[in-house]
Scaffold this active site. Structure first.
Site, PDB file in Angstrom:
ATOM      1  N   SER A   8     -54.079  61.656  17.672  1.00 40.15           N
ATOM      2  CA  SER A   8     -54.932  61.724  18.864  1.00 40.15           C
ATOM      3  C   SER A   8     -54.798  60.586  19.864  1.00 40.15           C
ATOM      4  O   SER A   8     -55.414  60.629  20.918  1.00 40.15           O
ATOM      5  CB  SER A   8     -56.395  61.809  18.451  1.00 40.15           C
ATOM      6  OG  SER A   8     -56.693  63.137  18.144  1.00 40.15           O
ATOM      7  N   SER A  40     -56.837  64.357  20.544  1.00 38.84           N
ATOM      8  CA  SER A  40     -58.186  64.548  20.998  1.00 38.84           C
ATOM      9  C   SER A  40     -58.655  63.549  22.052  1.00 38.84           C
ATOM     10  O   SER A  40     -59.643  63.808  22.736  1.00 38.84           O
ATOM     11  CB  SER A  40     -59.137  64.460  19.805  1.00 38.84           C
ATOM     12  OG  SER A  40     -59.139  63.155  19.265  1.00 38.84           O
ATOM     13  N   LYS A  64     -63.627  55.809  24.461  1.00 37.91           N
ATOM     14  CA  LYS A  64     -63.705  57.183  23.945  1.00 37.91           C
ATOM     15  C   LYS A  64     -65.115  57.448  23.433  1.00 37.91           C
ATOM     16  O   LYS A  64     -65.713  56.575  22.783  1.00 37.91           O
ATOM     17  CB  LYS A  64     -62.677  57.367  22.822  1.00 37.91           C
ATOM     18  CG  LYS A  64     -62.581  58.798  22.296  1.00 37.91           C
ATOM     19  CD  LYS A  64     -61.480  58.958  21.243  1.00 37.91           C
ATOM     20  CE  LYS A  64     -61.335  60.405  20.793  1.00 37.91           C
ATOM     21  NZ  LYS A  64     -60.282  60.607  19.790  1.00 37.91           N
TER      22      LYS A  64
HETATM   23  N1  GLN Z   1     -54.808  67.207  16.466  1.00 38.50           N
HETATM   24  C1  GLN Z   1     -55.241  66.725  15.207  1.00 38.50           C
HETATM   25  C2  GLN Z   1     -56.465  67.485  14.737  1.00 38.50           C
HETATM   26  O1  GLN Z   1     -56.864  68.348  15.414  1.00 38.50           O
HETATM   27  C3  GLN Z   1     -55.491  65.248  15.261  1.00 38.50           C
HETATM   28  C4  GLN Z   1     -56.759  64.863  15.873  1.00 38.50           C
HETATM   29  C5  GLN Z   1     -57.007  63.393  15.831  1.00 38.50           C
HETATM   30  O2  GLN Z   1     -56.102  62.595  15.628  1.00 38.50           O
HETATM   31  N2  GLN Z   1     -58.262  63.036  15.971  1.00 38.50           N
HETATM   32  O3  GLN Z   1     -57.006  67.222  13.711  1.00 38.50           O
END
Ligand code: GLN
Length: 486
Positions: free
Chosen positions: A177, A153, A78
């Site tokens: 995410s 994400s 990532k």
């Molecule tokens: N969807 C969540 C956010 O937008 C989690 C994102 C994540 O786990 N990095 O914060």
């Protein structure tokens, strides 16, 4: 079977037994990426020469008879793990020319285990999002249906693994995410306990929630990869000083008979798609047929998890992102004076969602509002943590759907942040409590005319990764889930 279809363990064994070389496998995967990335957009940086050089070094170790655990296997990373000399952007314009002078601990651990850096995967900008649509490099397409998001994400990592563009990939999970994109993409995703993997060299979003983890096409590969990347690191003060476990070697040690599965009544609610519920019920029945016991439990503060998360995470993000000021690294847009340079750099460098979070975060941390928002959210966080502690006095695991619905359409929620945030309803509480969670494919369903995967989430007490993986492994053995064809 094509080389690029090999999983982590299979590939490592074949390389070790000299059936294939790391260079051959790396080339096959680079070709696969070249063929598919235009459509899927899972990778934002692929450095062919760098990958092949690492592969050659692995092949040399094999020839010398010194293979390490995953010697020669190419990995997707990532794009928020700093990789020395390889561009790391967190998919933000503000970092799109950033080449780190140092390596993150997680990736360092992977290279020490013999892994090869295949490429950096697409993600929501600074990991803020649930659909990969906030990326500066554009959305990722879900390989199951190209009109849909693979989740976020870590959407690029999930899509790359599901689409056979790497055997396994790293992700990070601040509020879901890893688990949500794993569920949307029909693969396994594990977020370990907060502190299990070092955060050193991971671009920070919300430091008290961020945790690295894994995507894989089967539980065994997830276990092996997690073993390779986890461990204590003195460079991260929140890293847990506990020995590394050989998760992949003990996967069949679960005693299903008598195990207690908790079903939180607050998770089986309105908004949960009935077919998703049915798929989760079927998965649970496989366990009860073998003697597991189901206990209805209550996590009474669940309804406050999303609001508390969307106070705590933006507050920490606002503080963390203050460092991007155009002075030391990253984008710099020259202004008339210092303040103007700051403003122009940040105005141009950050996308809409990131700006929204910075504004919310600074607002909730400002004097006069701090107690009303931030302090209150921290109190709620403590209550959520306590809910889990109470629950785990009664049960060994908590089973839930990972998401209320299968993958939604690209463009479907991006203009409505509240709808987007609500998608995190089943995942954020785990992060607030620092607990480990895994999403494992449970079935497929017809949804808005598409055939899409559905994930089962299993949550456990802190540092119960081995048990979680064992439960996921048992589930995998009892479920006929067919992966996407290459
Ligand atoms: N969807 C969540 C956010 O937008 C989690 C994102 C994540 O786990 N990095 O914060």
């Amino acid at each position: 079977m094509e080389l690029y279809e090999l999983g982590l363990k299979e590939a490592a064994n074949k390389i070790k037994n000299r059936e294939i070389t790391s260079v051959e496998l790396t080339k096959a995967l680079l070709d696969r990426i070249e063929e598919r990335n235009g459509e899927i957009n899972a990778y934002v940086t692929v450095d062919r020469d760098h990958a092949l050089k690492m592969a050659e070094e692995s092949d040399k170790r094999i020839r010398e008879g010194n293979p390490r655990l995953i010697e020669g296997v190419p990995l997707g990373i990532k794009d928020l793990f700093c990789t020395k000399d390889v561009r790391t952007t967190a998919c933000s314009h503000i970092l799109d020319n950033f080449v780190p002078p140092y390596e993150s601990t997680v990736t360092e651990n992977l290279w020490k285990a013999g892994g090869v850096l295949l490429g950096k995967t697409n993600m929501d900008e600074f990991a803020m999002g649930s659909s990969n649509e906030t990326s500066y490099f554009g959305p990722v397409k879900n390989p199951w249906d190209l009109t849909r998001t693979p989740g976020g994400s870590s959407g690029g990592s999930a899509a790359a693994v599901a689409d056979y563009q790497c055997p396994v990939a790293t992700g990070s999970d601040t509020g879901g995410s890893i688990r949500q994109p794993a569920s949307f993409s029909g693969i396994v995703g594990i977020k370990p306990t907060y502190g299990r993997c070092s955060r050193f060299g991971m671009v920070a979003f919300a430091s008290s929630l961020d945790q690295a983890g894994v995507f894989a096409r089967n539980v065994e590969d997830a276990a092996l990869m997690l073993r390779c990347m986890s461990g204590y690191d003195p460079k991260d003060s929140t890293s847990a000083d506990r020995p590394i476990e050989n998760y992949d070697e003990k996967l069949d040690q679960l005693e299903i008979k008598g195990m207690k599965i908790g079903l939180p009544k607050e998770y089986f609610i309105e908004g949960l798609d009935p077919t998703v519920k049915q798929i989760i019920d079927d998965a649970i029945k496989n366990f009860t047929d073998k003697g597991a016991e189901v206990v209805e439990i209550s996590l009474p503060h669940t309804k406050y998890a999303v609001p508390a998360y969307y106070i705590v995470a933006p507050a920490e993000a606002a503080a963390n992102l203050a460092r991007y000021d155009g002075m030391r690294y990253g984008l710099r847009v020259e202004g008339d004076n210092l303040m103007d340079t700051y403003m122009k750099t940040r105005t141009e460098g950050f996308g809409t969602e990131v700006k929204r979070r910075i504004m919310i975060g600074n607002y909730t941390l400002s004097s006069g509002y701090y107690d009303a928002y931030y302090t209150k959210a921290q109190r709620v966080r403590a209550l959520i943590t306590k809910d889990f502690e109470e629950a785990f006095k009664e049960v060994d695991f908590i089973f839930t759907p990972t998401t209320p619905t299968p993958a939604f359409k690209i463009g479907g929620k991006v203009d409505d942040p509240v709808q987007m945030y609500l998608n995190d309803i089943f995942t954020v509480a785990t992060n607030l409590a620092g607990l480990p969670g895994i999403s494992v494919p449970a079935g497929k369903m017809d949804y808005e005319g598409a055939n899409l995967p559905v994930g089962l989430q299993i949550i456990g007490p802190a540092f119960s990764e081995q048990n979680l993986l064992n439960a996921a492994y048992a589930h995998e053995k009892m479920t006929n889930f067919e992966l996407l064809k290459a």
